[in-house]
Design a protein around this motif. Sequence first.
Motif, PDB file in Angstrom:
ATOM      1  N   LEU A  45       0.804  -1.217   0.000  1.00  0.00           N
ATOM      2  CA  LEU A  45       0.000   0.000   0.000  1.00  0.00           C
ATOM      3  C   LEU A  45       0.844   1.277   0.000  1.00  0.00           C
ATOM      4  O   LEU A  45       0.584   2.177  -0.803  1.00  0.00           O
ATOM      5  CB  LEU A  45      -0.984  -0.005   1.180  1.00  0.00           C
ATOM      6  CG  LEU A  45      -1.922   1.186   1.256  1.00  0.00           C
ATOM      7  CD1 LEU A  45      -2.840   1.203   0.045  1.00  0.00           C
ATOM      8  CD2 LEU A  45      -2.729   1.139   2.530  1.00  0.00           C
ATOM      9  N   PRO A  46       1.864   1.417   0.838  1.00  0.00           N
ATOM     10  CA  PRO A  46       2.657   2.646   0.799  1.00  0.00           C
ATOM     11  C   PRO A  46       3.370   2.851  -0.544  1.00  0.00           C
ATOM     12  O   PRO A  46       3.469   3.978  -1.023  1.00  0.00           O
ATOM     13  CB  PRO A  46       3.686   2.456   1.915  1.00  0.00           C
ATOM     14  CG  PRO A  46       3.110   1.431   2.818  1.00  0.00           C
ATOM     15  CD  PRO A  46       2.254   0.560   1.958  1.00  0.00           C
ATOM     16  N   VAL A  47       3.820   1.780  -1.152  1.00  0.00           N
ATOM     17  CA  VAL A  47       4.495   1.883  -2.446  1.00  0.00           C
ATOM     18  C   VAL A  47       3.511   2.374  -3.500  1.00  0.00           C
ATOM     19  O   VAL A  47       3.830   3.249  -4.306  1.00  0.00           O
ATOM     20  CB  VAL A  47       5.102   0.529  -2.856  1.00  0.00           C
ATOM     21  CG1 VAL A  47       5.677   0.580  -4.255  1.00  0.00           C
ATOM     22  CG2 VAL A  47       6.153   0.103  -1.845  1.00  0.00           C
ATOM     23  N   ARG A  48       2.315   1.839  -3.489  1.00  0.00           N
ATOM     24  CA  ARG A  48       1.293   2.264  -4.455  1.00  0.00           C
ATOM     25  C   ARG A  48       0.899   3.718  -4.220  1.00  0.00           C
ATOM     26  O   ARG A  48       0.668   4.465  -5.170  1.00  0.00           O
ATOM     27  CB  ARG A  48       0.064   1.374  -4.352  1.00  0.00           C
ATOM     28  CG  ARG A  48       0.314  -0.022  -4.870  1.00  0.00           C
ATOM     29  CD  ARG A  48      -0.933  -0.847  -4.802  1.00  0.00           C
ATOM     30  NE  ARG A  48      -0.664  -2.219  -5.190  1.00  0.00           N
ATOM     31  CZ  ARG A  48      -1.576  -3.153  -5.237  1.00  0.00           C
ATOM     32  NH1 ARG A  48      -2.818  -2.884  -4.899  1.00  0.00           N
ATOM     33  NH2 ARG A  48      -1.258  -4.375  -5.604  1.00  0.00           N
ATOM     34  N   ALA A  49       0.802   4.117  -2.973  1.00  0.00           N
ATOM     35  CA  ALA A  49       0.428   5.494  -2.655  1.00  0.00           C
ATOM     36  C   ALA A  49       1.487   6.469  -3.162  1.00  0.00           C
ATOM     37  O   ALA A  49       1.164   7.504  -3.743  1.00  0.00           O
ATOM     38  CB  ALA A  49       0.222   5.652  -1.155  1.00  0.00           C
ATOM     39  N   VAL A  50       2.756   6.143  -2.950  1.00  0.00           N
ATOM     40  CA  VAL A  50       3.835   7.011  -3.431  1.00  0.00           C
ATOM     41  C   VAL A  50       3.829   7.055  -4.954  1.00  0.00           C
ATOM     42  O   VAL A  50       3.980   8.123  -5.555  1.00  0.00           O
ATOM     43  CB  VAL A  50       5.203   6.522  -2.899  1.00  0.00           C
ATOM     44  CG1 VAL A  50       6.343   7.228  -3.589  1.00  0.00           C
ATOM     45  CG2 VAL A  50       5.268   6.740  -1.394  1.00  0.00           C
ATOM     46  N   GLY A  51       3.631   5.928  -5.591  1.00  0.00           N
ATOM     47  CA  GLY A  51       3.584   5.880  -7.055  1.00  0.00           C
ATOM     48  C   GLY A  51       2.448   6.730  -7.607  1.00  0.00           C
ATOM     49  O   GLY A  51       2.618   7.454  -8.588  1.00  0.00           O
ATOM     50  N   ALA A  52       1.294   6.665  -6.984  1.00  0.00           N
ATOM     51  CA  ALA A  52       0.159   7.475  -7.435  1.00  0.00           C
ATOM     52  C   ALA A  52       0.448   8.955  -7.236  1.00  0.00           C
ATOM     53  O   ALA A  52       0.089   9.786  -8.072  1.00  0.00           O
ATOM     54  CB  ALA A  52      -1.103   7.077  -6.673  1.00  0.00           C
ATOM     55  N   GLY A  53       1.108   9.301  -6.136  1.00  0.00           N
ATOM     56  CA  GLY A  53       1.462  10.698  -5.895  1.00  0.00           C
ATOM     57  C   GLY A  53       2.446  11.219  -6.924  1.00  0.00           C
ATOM     58  O   GLY A  53       2.319  12.339  -7.414  1.00  0.00           O
ATOM     59  N   VAL A  54       3.424  10.409  -7.270  1.00  0.00           N
ATOM     60  CA  VAL A  54       4.407  10.807  -8.281  1.00  0.00           C
ATOM     61  C   VAL A  54       3.727  10.978  -9.635  1.00  0.00           C
ATOM     62  O   VAL A  54       3.995  11.935 -10.358  1.00  0.00           O
ATOM     63  CB  VAL A  54       5.549   9.763  -8.363  1.00  0.00           C
ATOM     64  CG1 VAL A  54       6.424  10.003  -9.583  1.00  0.00           C
ATOM     65  CG2 VAL A  54       6.383   9.806  -7.092  1.00  0.00           C
TER      66      VAL A  54
END
Length: 85
Positions: free
Chosen positions: A28-37
Amino acid sequence: MKKALLILLLPAMLGGCLAKAAVDVVTLPVRAVGAGVDAVTTSQSEADEKRGRELRKQEEREGREARKREKEARKAAERGEPYPY
């Protein structure tokens, strides 16, 4: 007997579900950072589309202004007045 069998099989049946939940929590944190980028950065195609829209709007504006000048020139010519360019 059936209860004992169900109790023995229950952890095995839920094991995959729990593993999937654990993977989801970890990623989940990896996906959240990817979506933010993705939200912050602009791809080359997006930049090209934006530039194309800006150019079309500018051309439309220039076309409207040219038509307005031509209309004013025709009216001035009909009145026999010189049109101030």
